[in-house]
Design a protein around this motif. Structure first.
Motif, short mmCIF file in Angstrom:
data_model
loop_
_atom_site.label_atom_id
_atom_site.label_comp_id
_atom_site.label_asym_id
_atom_site.label_seq_id
_atom_site.Cartn_x
_atom_site.Cartn_y
_atom_site.Cartn_z
N TYR A 109 11.28 -4.90 34.65
CA TYR A 109 9.95 -4.03 34.76
C TYR A 109 9.65 -4.54 33.19
N VAL A 110 10.58 -5.08 32.82
CA VAL A 110 9.63 -5.30 31.26
C VAL A 110 9.20 -6.67 31.48
N SER A 111 9.29 -7.34 32.18
CA SER A 111 7.89 -8.62 33.07
C SER A 111 6.37 -8.00 32.85
N ASN A 112 6.77 -7.11 33.31
CA ASN A 112 5.41 -5.90 34.44
C ASN A 112 5.22 -5.22 33.13
N ARG A 115 3.83 -3.58 27.11
CA ARG A 115 4.57 -2.80 26.34
C ARG A 115 5.94 -2.55 25.79
N LEU A 116 6.53 -1.92 27.00
CA LEU A 116 7.67 -1.52 26.83
C LEU A 116 8.80 -3.22 26.35
N SER A 117 8.17 -4.26 27.25
CA SER A 117 8.67 -4.79 26.15
C SER A 117 8.88 -5.16 25.49
N ALA A 118 7.82 -4.92 24.22
CA ALA A 118 7.45 -5.39 23.00
C ALA A 118 8.59 -4.19 22.09
N GLU A 119 8.31 -3.07 22.81
CA GLU A 119 9.00 -1.62 22.06
C GLU A 119 10.64 -2.83 22.29
N ILE A 120 10.78 -2.79 23.58
CA ILE A 120 12.52 -3.28 23.17
C ILE A 120 12.60 -4.31 22.82
N GLU A 121 12.01 -5.14 22.40
CA GLU A 121 12.30 -5.99 21.54
C GLU A 121 12.21 -5.71 19.99
N ARG A 122 11.42 -5.06 19.35
CA ARG A 122 10.90 -4.22 17.64
C ARG A 122 12.55 -3.37 18.14
N LEU A 123 13.81 -3.01 19.00
CA LEU A 123 14.63 -1.94 18.74
C LEU A 123 15.91 -2.43 18.77
N ARG A 124 15.77 -4.60 18.84
CA ARG A 124 16.82 -5.05 18.87
C ARG A 124 16.23 -5.57 17.64
#
Length: 124
Positions: A109-112, A115-124
Motif C-alpha cells: 500500500y505504501v509503494s502504491n 501520500r500514505l508513504s509520506a504520512e507513515i514517514e512523518r509518524l516515524r
C-alpha cells in the motif's frame, strides 16, 4: 501458565466408569482406546491397574465443562502439556509470520500510495 488447563482431570463426560482413562487421554492427547487397553494390560499383568484406577478416580478432580472452547483449543492445550517449549516456538513462529504478512501489506500500500508513504514517514 494457565494452571486450570494444564492439570489432570478425570473426564466423566467421555469416560465409561469413573473417567480416569478418558482424563489421561485428554491430558496426553493419546486416543482413549489405547489408554483403556494399557489399563487392562496393566491390570491383567500386575494386578495394580484396578486399585490404581480407583485411587486416581477418587483423588482426581472432575473436568470442568468450560475448560475448552472448541477442539482446536483442546489440541493447543494438549500440546502445551506435552511440550511447552515447542508450543511457545510455534506461537512465536505464527506471530513472526503475521508480522511478515503485515509488513508485505504495508509495503504494497505504501509503494502504491505516495501520500500514505509520506504520512507513515512523518509518524516515524
Amino acid at each position: 501458565m494457565n494452571t486450570e488447563r494444564t492439570r489432570f482431570y478425570r473426564d466423566k463426560v467421555n469416560g465409561k466408569f469413573m473417567g480416569v482413562c478418558a482424563g489421561i487421554a485428554d491430558y496426553t492427547g493419546v486416543d482413549v482406546l489405547w489408554v483403556r487397553l494399557a489399563a487392562v494390560i496393566l491390570t491383567l499383568s500386575t494386578g495394580f491397574g484396578f486399585p490404581l484406577y480407583i485411587l486416581v478416580g477418587l483423588l482426581a478432580p472432575k473436568k470442568p465443562g468450560h475448560l475448552y472452547g472448541n477442539r482446536e483449543e483442546q489440541k493447543f492445550w494438549q500440546g502445551v502439556r506435552q511440550s511447552p517449549g515447542r508450543t511457545a516456538r510455534e506461537v512465536r513462529a505464527k506471530f513472526r509470520d503475521i508480522d511478515r504478512r503485515l509488513a508485505d501489506v504495508e509495503s504494497f500500500y505504501v509503494s502504491n500510495n505516495p501520500r500514505l508513504s509520506a504520512e507513515i514517514e512523518r509518524l516515524r
